[in-house]
Design a protein around this motif. Structure first.
Motif, PDB file in Angstrom:
ATOM      1  N   ALA A 135       0.841  -1.194   0.000  1.00  0.00           N
ATOM      2  CA  ALA A 135       0.000   0.000   0.000  1.00  0.00           C
ATOM      3  C   ALA A 135       0.874   1.241   0.000  1.00  0.00           C
ATOM      4  O   ALA A 135       1.066   1.889   1.025  1.00  0.00           O
ATOM      5  CB  ALA A 135      -0.935  -0.023   1.209  1.00  0.00           C
ATOM      6  N   GLY A 136       1.455   1.551  -1.159  1.00  0.00           N
ATOM      7  CA  GLY A 136       2.298   2.728  -1.326  1.00  0.00           C
ATOM      8  C   GLY A 136       1.570   3.769  -2.154  1.00  0.00           C
ATOM      9  O   GLY A 136       0.348   3.900  -2.068  1.00  0.00           O
ATOM     10  N   GLY A 158      -3.033   4.028  -5.068  1.00  0.00           N
ATOM     11  CA  GLY A 158      -2.940   3.830  -3.621  1.00  0.00           C
ATOM     12  C   GLY A 158      -3.972   4.680  -2.893  1.00  0.00           C
ATOM     13  O   GLY A 158      -4.618   5.550  -3.472  1.00  0.00           O
ATOM     14  N   LEU A 159      -4.080   4.427  -1.587  1.00  0.00           N
ATOM     15  CA  LEU A 159      -5.103   5.131  -0.802  1.00  0.00           C
ATOM     16  C   LEU A 159      -4.911   6.650  -0.838  1.00  0.00           C
ATOM     17  O   LEU A 159      -5.851   7.399  -1.074  1.00  0.00           O
ATOM     18  CB  LEU A 159      -5.060   4.637   0.644  1.00  0.00           C
ATOM     19  N   GLY A 160      -3.673   7.091  -0.628  1.00  0.00           N
ATOM     20  CA  GLY A 160      -3.402   8.524  -0.631  1.00  0.00           C
ATOM     21  C   GLY A 160      -3.762   9.142  -1.980  1.00  0.00           C
ATOM     22  O   GLY A 160      -4.368  10.216  -2.055  1.00  0.00           O
ATOM     23  N   LEU A 161      -3.410   8.450  -3.028  1.00  0.00           N
ATOM     24  CA  LEU A 161      -3.666   8.936  -4.384  1.00  0.00           C
ATOM     25  C   LEU A 161      -5.165   8.993  -4.687  1.00  0.00           C
ATOM     26  O   LEU A 161      -5.650   9.928  -5.341  1.00  0.00           O
ATOM     27  CB  LEU A 161      -2.955   7.994  -5.361  1.00  0.00           C
ATOM     28  N   GLN A 162      -5.908   8.036  -4.200  1.00  0.00           N
ATOM     29  CA  GLN A 162      -7.361   8.042  -4.425  1.00  0.00           C
ATOM     30  C   GLN A 162      -8.000   9.250  -3.742  1.00  0.00           C
ATOM     31  O   GLN A 162      -8.825   9.949  -4.333  1.00  0.00           O
ATOM     32  CB  GLN A 162      -7.994   6.754  -3.907  1.00  0.00           C
ATOM     33  N   PHE A 163      -7.592   9.505  -2.502  1.00  0.00           N
ATOM     34  CA  PHE A 163      -8.132  10.670  -1.802  1.00  0.00           C
ATOM     35  C   PHE A 163      -7.720  11.961  -2.505  1.00  0.00           C
ATOM     36  O   PHE A 163      -8.524  12.860  -2.708  1.00  0.00           O
ATOM     37  CB  PHE A 163      -7.647  10.697  -0.335  1.00  0.00           C
ATOM     38  N   ARG A 164      -6.448  12.030  -2.910  1.00  0.00           N
ATOM     39  CA  ARG A 164      -5.952  13.255  -3.524  1.00  0.00           C
ATOM     40  C   ARG A 164      -6.638  13.513  -4.855  1.00  0.00           C
ATOM     41  O   ARG A 164      -6.996  14.644  -5.182  1.00  0.00           O
ATOM     42  CB  ARG A 164      -4.440  13.185  -3.704  1.00  0.00           C
ATOM     43  N   SER A 165      -6.842  12.461  -5.637  1.00  0.00           N
ATOM     44  CA  SER A 165      -7.407  12.681  -6.979  1.00  0.00           C
ATOM     45  C   SER A 165      -8.829  13.225  -6.871  1.00  0.00           C
ATOM     46  O   SER A 165      -9.220  14.101  -7.641  1.00  0.00           O
ATOM     47  CB  SER A 165      -7.350  11.402  -7.809  1.00  0.00           C
ATOM     48  N   ASP A 228       0.965   2.924   3.786  1.00  0.00           N
ATOM     49  CA  ASP A 228      -0.393   2.888   4.335  1.00  0.00           C
ATOM     50  C   ASP A 228      -0.758   1.515   4.911  1.00  0.00           C
ATOM     51  O   ASP A 228      -1.923   1.248   5.216  1.00  0.00           O
ATOM     52  CB  ASP A 228      -1.415   3.265   3.245  1.00  0.00           C
ATOM     53  N   ALA A 229       0.240   0.654   5.094  1.00  0.00           N
ATOM     54  CA  ALA A 229      -0.047  -0.716   5.527  1.00  0.00           C
ATOM     55  C   ALA A 229      -0.704  -0.762   6.907  1.00  0.00           C
ATOM     56  O   ALA A 229      -1.649  -1.527   7.123  1.00  0.00           O
ATOM     57  CB  ALA A 229       1.228  -1.546   5.525  1.00  0.00           C
ATOM     58  N   ASP A 230      -0.217   0.088   7.816  1.00  0.00           N
ATOM     59  CA  ASP A 230      -0.764   0.031   9.193  1.00  0.00           C
ATOM     60  C   ASP A 230      -2.244   0.374   9.182  1.00  0.00           C
ATOM     61  O   ASP A 230      -3.056  -0.302   9.801  1.00  0.00           O
ATOM     62  CB  ASP A 230      -0.046   1.008  10.116  1.00  0.00           C
ATOM     63  N   ARG A 231      -2.558   1.450   8.456  1.00  0.00           N
ATOM     64  CA  ARG A 231      -3.960   1.858   8.426  1.00  0.00           C
ATOM     65  C   ARG A 231      -4.827   0.843   7.693  1.00  0.00           C
ATOM     66  O   ARG A 231      -5.931   0.512   8.120  1.00  0.00           O
ATOM     67  CB  ARG A 231      -4.102   3.233   7.800  1.00  0.00           C
ATOM     68  N   LEU A 232      -4.284   0.321   6.617  1.00  0.00           N
ATOM     69  CA  LEU A 232      -5.042  -0.664   5.850  1.00  0.00           C
ATOM     70  C   LEU A 232      -5.338  -1.896   6.706  1.00  0.00           C
ATOM     71  O   LEU A 232      -6.434  -2.450   6.665  1.00  0.00           O
ATOM     72  CB  LEU A 232      -4.236  -1.061   4.609  1.00  0.00           C
ATOM     73  N   LEU A 249       1.703  -7.912   8.852  1.00  0.00           N
ATOM     74  CA  LEU A 249       2.091  -6.542   8.563  1.00  0.00           C
ATOM     75  C   LEU A 249       3.609  -6.481   8.650  1.00  0.00           C
ATOM     76  O   LEU A 249       4.176  -6.853   9.669  1.00  0.00           O
ATOM     77  CB  LEU A 249       1.453  -5.636   9.619  1.00  0.00           C
ATOM     78  N   ASP A 250       4.266  -6.083   7.578  1.00  0.00           N
ATOM     79  CA  ASP A 250       5.731  -6.015   7.606  1.00  0.00           C
ATOM     80  C   ASP A 250       6.185  -4.944   6.634  1.00  0.00           C
ATOM     81  O   ASP A 250       6.102  -5.122   5.418  1.00  0.00           O
ATOM     82  CB  ASP A 250       6.330  -7.370   7.235  1.00  0.00           C
ATOM     83  N   ARG A 251       6.663  -3.845   7.195  1.00  0.00           N
ATOM     84  CA  ARG A 251       7.051  -2.737   6.326  1.00  0.00           C
ATOM     85  C   ARG A 251       8.511  -2.804   5.909  1.00  0.00           C
ATOM     86  O   ARG A 251       8.997  -1.904   5.252  1.00  0.00           O
ATOM     87  CB  ARG A 251       6.702  -1.406   7.001  1.00  0.00           C
ATOM     88  N   THR A 252       9.203  -3.862   6.293  1.00  0.00           N
ATOM     89  CA  THR A 252      10.616  -3.956   5.906  1.00  0.00           C
ATOM     90  C   THR A 252      10.875  -5.007   4.823  1.00  0.00           C
ATOM     91  O   THR A 252      12.016  -5.380   4.578  1.00  0.00           O
ATOM     92  CB  THR A 252      11.515  -4.250   7.124  1.00  0.00           C
TER      93      THR A 252
END
Ligand code: ADP
Ligand code: PAZ
Ligand code: K
Length: 276
Positions: A135-136, A158-165, A228-232, A249-252
């Motif tokens: 989720a980037g 991605g989630l941020g992009l959907q909101f921004r668009s 956005d992985a934590d929120r997702l 959940l693993d961001r690394t």
């Protein structure tokens, strides 16, 4: 193989050496500092605006560098943003990872190196087969089977992009941040209507991919990664939360992937046996 500085590459990284990994995404840079095969710290920074150099590296990632790190730290780069890759190319220890180095089968030539490394990292850490949901900037699904073959995947905004668009391309809709909690499905105001539409539709889409994946590979790990992985994960868990125990959940992941393709340069123990 030699680096730009003409130093034989495999003399640069020894078991106890410090080195840096840099994953360049479309929103920002993700830095990891390794000591040998241990990831010691991570840091996200904005995109570069000037070429990376020995002089400005300490200003860009002050928290990652030890005070006496005066020598050239090897920097292994995985980038999906060509302009940013160019800005790193002049750094003496830089080396860009290519798809040809990824020990997975059936990769298609235009696959993002971030997706390949994340799913490699996930497989190395949690076993093959595995599915990565990253989720980037873009949201991607990338699945690899037990034979380490790319099964397939998908890409969406991605989630941020959907909101921004919506905020940018409509007259009446505000630009919203991602909510902290799962919104109600049926909204009665504009803010919650946007949140519901984006998040519940994404959840439904995730269910479609996850259910199909588990039908094919019932014991597979599924790993969430990206900014956005934590929120997702929170949104996912707050819903019906089917079989949530199996979503990790693993961001690394991408750093594990970068380490894995750097393994030949270390005298390190073999990676633990792969669970299938
Ligand atoms: N400081 C930040 N800058 C950009 N995105 C951020 C930041 N903090 C959190 N995010 C979230 O991370 C998401 C981008 O994920 P990330 O994995 O960092 O992107 P990429 O790897 O594509 O550059 C955005 O949708 C945003 O919601
Ligand atoms: C899909 C991506 C844009 C994701 O980039 P990110 O959100 O991590 O910045 C990137 O992996 C990419 O440019 N991929 C190339 C196309 C493909 O993977 O098929
Ligand atoms: K990514």
């Amino acid at each position: 193989m030699t680096t730009r500085a003409g130093v034989p590459e495999n003399t640069l990284m020894t078991f106890l050496d410090d080195w840096l990994a840099l994953a360049i995404g479309n929103s920002r840079l993700h830095w990891g500092r390794f000591r040998g095969d241990r990831l010691e710290s991570v840091l996200d920074t904005p995109h570069l605006t000037v070429p990376l150099s020995l002089d400005n590296l300490p200003e860009i990632v002050p928290d990652l560098l030890t005070k006496n790190a005066s020598r050239v730290l090897p920097l292994r780069i995985a980038s999906v943003v060509p302009r940013q890759t160019e800005l790193c190319a002049g750094y003496p220890g830089a080396r860009v990872i290519t798809l040809a180095e990824i020990p997975l089968e059936d990769l298609y030539p235009t696959l993002g190196i971030d997706r390949a490394l994340a799913v490699l990292g996930a497989g190395e850490r949690y076993g093959f087969p595995c599915l990565v949901i990253d989720a980037g900037t873009a949201l991607t699904f990338t699945g690899v089977d037990a034979g380490r073959r790319l099964m397939g995947g998908a890409i969406l905004p991605g989630l941020g992009l959907q909101f921004r668009s919506l905020g940018e391309r409509t007259a009446n809709l505000p630009y919203l941040e991602l909510p902290g909690e799962l919104p109600p499905l049926w909204a009665r105001n504009t803010r919650e209507a946007i949140e519901s539409g984006i998040i519940h539709t994404l959840r439904a889409g995730m269910e479609r991919f996850i259910e199909d994946w588990w039908k094919r590979y019932p014991d597979s790990s599924i790993v969430l990664s990206g900014g956005d992985a934590d929120r997702l994960e929170r949104y996912w868990r707050a819903g019906e939360g089917r079989a949530i125990g199996k979503l990790r959940l693993d961001r690394t992941l991408i750093f594990q992937g970068i380490l894995s393709v750097s393994v030949p340069f270390f005298k390190r123990d073999p990676i633990p046996p792969i669970q299938i």
